[in-house]
Design a protein around this motif. Structure first.
Motif, PDB file in Angstrom:
ATOM      1  N   ILE A 271       0.838  -1.204   0.000  1.00 46.45           N
ATOM      2  CA  ILE A 271       0.000   0.000   0.000  1.00 46.45           C
ATOM      3  C   ILE A 271       0.873   1.255   0.000  1.00 46.45           C
ATOM      4  CG2 ILE A 271      -1.867  -1.215   1.173  1.00 46.45           C
ATOM      5  CD1 ILE A 271      -1.092   0.173   3.756  1.00 46.45           C
ATOM      6  N   PRO A 272       0.320   2.404  -0.457  1.00 47.94           N
ATOM      7  CA  PRO A 272       1.093   3.644  -0.462  1.00 47.94           C
ATOM      8  C   PRO A 272       1.613   3.990   0.932  1.00 47.94           C
ATOM      9  CG  PRO A 272      -0.942   3.919  -1.701  1.00 47.94           C
ATOM     10  CD  PRO A 272      -1.039   2.591  -1.022  1.00 47.94           C
ATOM     11  N   ALA A 273       2.858   4.397   1.014  1.00 47.41           N
ATOM     12  CA  ALA A 273       3.492   4.672   2.307  1.00 47.41           C
ATOM     13  C   ALA A 273       2.927   5.935   2.939  1.00 47.41           C
ATOM     14  CB  ALA A 273       4.993   4.815   2.120  1.00 47.41           C
ATOM     15  N   ILE A 274       2.676   5.861   4.234  1.00 44.34           N
ATOM     16  CA  ILE A 274       2.253   7.010   5.022  1.00 44.34           C
ATOM     17  C   ILE A 274       3.257   7.163   6.154  1.00 44.34           C
ATOM     18  CG2 ILE A 274       0.411   8.049   6.417  1.00 44.34           C
ATOM     19  CD1 ILE A 274      -0.336   7.579   3.476  1.00 44.34           C
ATOM     20  N   GLU A 275       3.756   8.384   6.335  1.00 47.74           N
ATOM     21  CA  GLU A 275       4.726   8.640   7.400  1.00 47.74           C
ATOM     22  C   GLU A 275       4.147   8.240   8.747  1.00 47.74           C
ATOM     23  OE1 GLU A 275       6.807  12.516   9.477  1.00 47.74           O
ATOM     24  OE2 GLU A 275       6.504  12.546   7.316  1.00 47.74           O
ATOM     25  N   GLY A 276       4.881   7.399   9.480  1.00 49.47           N
ATOM     26  CA  GLY A 276       4.440   6.992  10.812  1.00 49.47           C
ATOM     27  C   GLY A 276       3.584   5.747  10.846  1.00 49.47           C
ATOM     28  N   MET A 277       3.174   5.233   9.680  1.00 52.43           N
ATOM     29  CA  MET A 277       2.378   3.999   9.637  1.00 52.43           C
ATOM     30  C   MET A 277       3.304   2.785   9.579  1.00 52.43           C
ATOM     31  SD  MET A 277      -0.028   2.454   6.600  1.00 52.43           S
ATOM     32  CE  MET A 277      -1.350   3.638   6.588  1.00 52.43           C
ATOM     33  N   LYS A 278       3.010   1.795  10.416  1.00 52.08           N
ATOM     34  CA  LYS A 278       3.779   0.545  10.420  1.00 52.08           C
ATOM     35  C   LYS A 278       2.879  -0.589   9.973  1.00 52.08           C
ATOM     36  CE  LYS A 278       6.372  -2.514  13.545  1.00 52.08           C
ATOM     37  NZ  LYS A 278       6.868  -2.707  14.931  1.00 52.08           N
ATOM     38  N   LYS A 279       3.330  -1.366   8.971  1.00 52.57           N
ATOM     39  CA  LYS A 279       2.550  -2.503   8.485  1.00 52.57           C
ATOM     40  C   LYS A 279       3.018  -3.788   9.168  1.00 52.57           C
ATOM     41  CE  LYS A 279       3.533  -2.233   4.138  1.00 52.57           C
ATOM     42  NZ  LYS A 279       3.500  -2.601   2.718  1.00 52.57           N
ATOM     43  N   VAL A 280       2.053  -4.630   9.568  1.00 51.08           N
ATOM     44  CA  VAL A 280       2.378  -5.925  10.172  1.00 51.08           C
ATOM     45  C   VAL A 280       1.432  -6.983   9.609  1.00 51.08           C
ATOM     46  CG1 VAL A 280       3.233  -4.894  12.326  1.00 51.08           C
ATOM     47  CG2 VAL A 280       0.832  -5.582  12.158  1.00 51.08           C
ATOM     48  N   PRO A 281       1.890  -8.243   9.511  1.00 46.44           N
ATOM     49  CA  PRO A 281       1.012  -9.299   8.995  1.00 46.44           C
ATOM     50  C   PRO A 281      -0.047  -9.746   9.989  1.00 46.44           C
ATOM     51  CG  PRO A 281       3.166 -10.195   9.573  1.00 46.44           C
ATOM     52  CD  PRO A 281       3.267  -8.710   9.727  1.00 46.44           C
ATOM     53  N   ASP A 282       0.218  -9.575  11.298  1.00 46.60           N
ATOM     54  CA  ASP A 282      -0.729 -10.010  12.329  1.00 46.60           C
ATOM     55  C   ASP A 282      -0.842  -8.912  13.376  1.00 46.60           C
ATOM     56  OD1 ASP A 282      -2.381 -11.330  14.083  1.00 46.60           O
ATOM     57  OD2 ASP A 282      -0.831 -12.690  14.839  1.00 46.60           O
ATOM     58  N   LEU A 283      -2.010  -8.320  13.478  1.00 49.69           N
ATOM     59  CA  LEU A 283      -2.210  -7.166  14.359  1.00 49.69           C
ATOM     60  C   LEU A 283      -2.464  -7.565  15.809  1.00 49.69           C
ATOM     61  CD1 LEU A 283      -2.500  -4.028  14.235  1.00 49.69           C
ATOM     62  CD2 LEU A 283      -4.969  -4.404  14.036  1.00 49.69           C
ATOM     63  N   ALA A 284      -2.949  -8.771  16.035  1.00 45.77           N
ATOM     64  CA  ALA A 284      -3.441  -9.155  17.361  1.00 45.77           C
ATOM     65  C   ALA A 284      -2.468  -8.836  18.500  1.00 45.77           C
ATOM     66  CB  ALA A 284      -3.817 -10.635  17.377  1.00 45.77           C
ATOM     67  N   PRO A 285      -1.181  -9.209  18.396  1.00 45.75           N
ATOM     68  CA  PRO A 285      -0.275  -8.889  19.515  1.00 45.75           C
ATOM     69  C   PRO A 285      -0.153  -7.389  19.752  1.00 45.75           C
ATOM     70  CG  PRO A 285       0.737 -10.473  18.002  1.00 45.75           C
ATOM     71  CD  PRO A 285      -0.488  -9.949  17.333  1.00 45.75           C
ATOM     72  N   PHE A 286      -0.172  -6.599  18.684  1.00 44.52           N
ATOM     73  CA  PHE A 286      -0.008  -5.152  18.814  1.00 44.52           C
ATOM     74  C   PHE A 286      -1.239  -4.502  19.415  1.00 44.52           C
ATOM     75  CE2 PHE A 286       3.030  -6.348  15.568  1.00 44.52           C
ATOM     76  CZ  PHE A 286       4.146  -5.574  15.868  1.00 44.52           C
ATOM     77  N   ILE A 287      -2.416  -4.889  18.911  1.00 39.71           N
ATOM     78  CA  ILE A 287      -3.625  -4.210  19.387  1.00 39.71           C
ATOM     79  C   ILE A 287      -3.967  -4.631  20.808  1.00 39.71           C
ATOM     80  CG2 ILE A 287      -5.371  -5.835  18.482  1.00 39.71           C
ATOM     81  CD1 ILE A 287      -6.919  -3.199  17.622  1.00 39.71           C
ATOM     82  N   GLU A 288      -3.740  -5.891  21.160  1.00 36.79           N
ATOM     83  CA  GLU A 288      -4.031  -6.304  22.531  1.00 36.79           C
ATOM     84  C   GLU A 288      -2.982  -5.748  23.494  1.00 36.79           C
ATOM     85  OE1 GLU A 288      -5.197 -10.233  23.463  1.00 36.79           O
ATOM     86  OE2 GLU A 288      -7.121  -9.906  22.468  1.00 36.79           O
ATOM     87  N   ARG A 289      -1.710  -5.700  23.066  1.00 35.32           N
ATOM     88  CA  ARG A 289      -0.683  -5.108  23.912  1.00 35.32           C
ATOM     89  C   ARG A 289      -1.033  -3.647  24.205  1.00 35.32           C
ATOM     90  NH1 ARG A 289       5.286  -3.154  22.132  1.00 35.32           N
ATOM     91  NH2 ARG A 289       3.896  -1.902  20.840  1.00 35.32           N
ATOM     92  N   LYS A 290      -1.460  -2.927  23.151  1.00 35.57           N
ATOM     93  CA  LYS A 290      -1.819  -1.523  23.314  1.00 35.57           C
ATOM     94  C   LYS A 290      -3.080  -1.366  24.151  1.00 35.57           C
ATOM     95  CE  LYS A 290      -3.883   2.506  22.132  1.00 35.57           C
ATOM     96  NZ  LYS A 290      -5.284   2.909  22.000  1.00 35.57           N
ATOM     97  N   LEU A 291      -4.146  -2.092  23.791  1.00 30.76           N
ATOM     98  CA  LEU A 291      -5.427  -1.942  24.460  1.00 30.76           C
ATOM     99  C   LEU A 291      -5.330  -2.310  25.935  1.00 30.76           C
ATOM    100  CD1 LEU A 291      -8.414  -1.213  23.979  1.00 30.76           C
ATOM    101  CD2 LEU A 291      -8.851  -3.619  23.549  1.00 30.76           C
ATOM    102  N   PHE A 292      -4.594  -3.399  26.232  1.00 29.00           N
ATOM    103  CA  PHE A 292      -4.543  -3.903  27.608  1.00 29.00           C
ATOM    104  C   PHE A 292      -3.381  -3.336  28.421  1.00 29.00           C
ATOM    105  CE2 PHE A 292      -6.754  -7.914  25.825  1.00 29.00           C
ATOM    106  CZ  PHE A 292      -7.946  -7.217  25.757  1.00 29.00           C
ATOM    107  N   THR A 293      -2.629  -2.409  27.829  1.00 25.92           N
ATOM    108  CA  THR A 293      -1.596  -1.687  28.586  1.00 25.92           C
ATOM    109  C   THR A 293      -1.931  -0.204  28.599  1.00 25.92           C
ATOM    110  OG1 THR A 293       0.021  -3.308  27.749  1.00 25.92           O
ATOM    111  CG2 THR A 293       0.874  -1.404  28.941  1.00 25.92           C
ATOM    112  N   VAL A 294      -1.994   0.405  27.417  1.00 24.84           N
ATOM    113  CA  VAL A 294      -2.261   1.844  27.342  1.00 24.84           C
ATOM    114  C   VAL A 294      -3.689   2.157  27.801  1.00 24.84           C
ATOM    115  CG1 VAL A 294      -2.327   3.868  25.840  1.00 24.84           C
ATOM    116  CG2 VAL A 294      -0.604   2.100  25.462  1.00 24.84           C
ATOM    117  N   ASN A 295      -4.676   1.527  27.166  1.00 23.41           N
ATOM    118  CA  ASN A 295      -6.073   1.854  27.479  1.00 23.41           C
ATOM    119  C   ASN A 295      -6.482   1.367  28.866  1.00 23.41           C
ATOM    120  OD1 ASN A 295      -5.884   1.520  24.327  1.00 23.41           O
ATOM    121  ND2 ASN A 295      -7.542   2.934  24.727  1.00 23.41           N
TER     122      ASN A 295
END
Length: 379
Positions: A190-214
């Motif tokens: 996909i077209p590059a956006i500054e600051g966007m990180k692409k990953v094949p599996d989001l689950a570890p990232f979103i749960e790490r964020k949701l259950f730590t930050v949020n």
């Protein structure tokens, strides 16, 4: 110029996602119902994003405009027809309301172009883009759904940036913390956006964020409110609150480490970094802002109940999460509509039935009993 349509012209939309698109060479069309903001976007065509640091560094965001989705439906459809990206930062509860208009835009778009469009819901919600896609597809016939194939792509994402309530009456400028993270689940080129990180599996990232930050943010807010603190950093200056936040995030951390095979030492460093961010006094972030909408935050799949139920399944301690849930149930801030509804519900139906209705927790659940124990002790 490349085009991005972003639903949500509030502080998060302007101070985070919209700003990144602008800095990546896109014209950003913000879509919102806030007439004052839309008018000012079209008049000024720029604003400043200011970092919450001693130096107050700022960057000017240009190539922006606005549309009111209530009064300019045709213009929004035209913008969607020519966009490269369509994103949202509008709140998970609002996604069903904007889906019909997005559906109209997509239906018109595929009649005129085969160009690819990437749709990303940037919300504090697991699988928010999947939810948005479902709401959109409810509005489309089978033929149109088929025509979207290979032309319109839906990617889940995880977003993280603290944007406090602003004292910016009449101004588009936004105060934000320096740190941010935007992770998108895709292996497409996909077209590059500054600051966007692409990953094949989001689950570890979103749960790490949701259950730590949020989770951490919510715990600080609700405990801080009970301790009569005004801001998040003031709450963390209280040793009792700080100790309880660490205890709660150690429980969510145990779940994350076990589930996603995270490095335990690295995750503890991540927790320290997140709490360090929360201590930023320049944000002046009110506990009542962070604690708002407790009914949503007490949902079965949200930041407090979900890690508790997952911890129970995994045989991991959840007593501090239960205490966090109890503190959320005691959030009685009268200027928050959901807090008022929550207290009325508890008064009418009792704690157990409220937990069942709001959080999906059965009365006989050991988590419910643990919450009840803490609730009575804290009340």
């Amino acid at each position: 110029m490349k085009q991005a349509v972003h639903f949500g012209a509030g502080n998060i939309g302007r101070g985070f996602i919209g700003a990144l698109f602008s800095q990546s060479g896109y014209h950003v069309t913000f879509v919102d119902i806030a007439d004052q903001i839309i008018t000012k976007l079209n008049e000024d065509q720029q604003y400043n994003v200011v970092l919450a640091t001693d130096e107050k560094e700022s960057v000017t965001i240009q190539n922006v405009s606005g549309l009111n989705n209530m009064t300019q439906e045709n213009e929004v459809i035209e913008a969607i027809k020519s966009a490269d990206y369509l994103t949202t930062a509008i709140g998970p509860n609002i996604l069903p309301r904007i889906a019909p208009l997005i559906a109209k835009g997509l239906a018109e778009r595929v009649k005129t172009t085969d160009d690819k469009l990437y749709v990303i819901a940037c919300e504090n919600q697991i699988s928010a883009t999947d939810l948005l896609k479902g709401y959109i597809f409810e509005q489309l016939d089978e033929q149109t759904k088929g025509e979207l194939e290979g032309k319109v792509f839906f990617f889940n994402s995880a977003v993280d940036r603290i944007v406090p309530l602003q004292n910016n009456e009449g101004s588009l400028d936004v105060l934000v913390e320096p740190y941010y993270e935007w992770v998108v689940e895709t292996e497409e080129n996909i077209p590059a956006i500054e600051g966007m990180k692409k990953v094949p599996d989001l689950a570890p990232f979103i749960e790490r964020k949701l259950f730590t930050v949020n989770t951490g943010h919510a715990v600080i807010a609700y405990l801080g409110y009970l301790h009569k603190k005004e801001t998040i950093d003031q709450s963390l200056a209280d040793e009792e609150v700080l100790k309880q936040v660490y205890a709660t995030l150690n429980e969510t951390g145990d779940y994350l480490v076990k589930t996603y095979k995270l490095d335990e030492a690295e995750h503890k460093q991540y927790i320290d970094k997140i709490i360090g961010r929360f201590k930023n006094a320049h944000l002046n972030d009110a506990v009542t802002r962070v604690g708002r909408s407790p009914l949503r935050k007490l949902g079965a799949n949200d930041r407090l109940v979900r890690p508790a139920t997952e911890a129970e399944k995994a045989g991991i301690s959840y007593t501090n999460l239960a205490k966090a849930i109890a503190s959320a149930l005691l959030f009685d801030y009268k200027e928050d509509e959901e807090a008022v509804k929550l207290q009325a519900l508890i008064k009418e139906k009792g704690l157990m039935e409220t937990l069942s209705e709001v959080s999906g927790l059965a009365a006989e659940s050991p988590i419910t009993k643990e919450i009840e124990r803490h609730y009575k002790a804290m009340k």
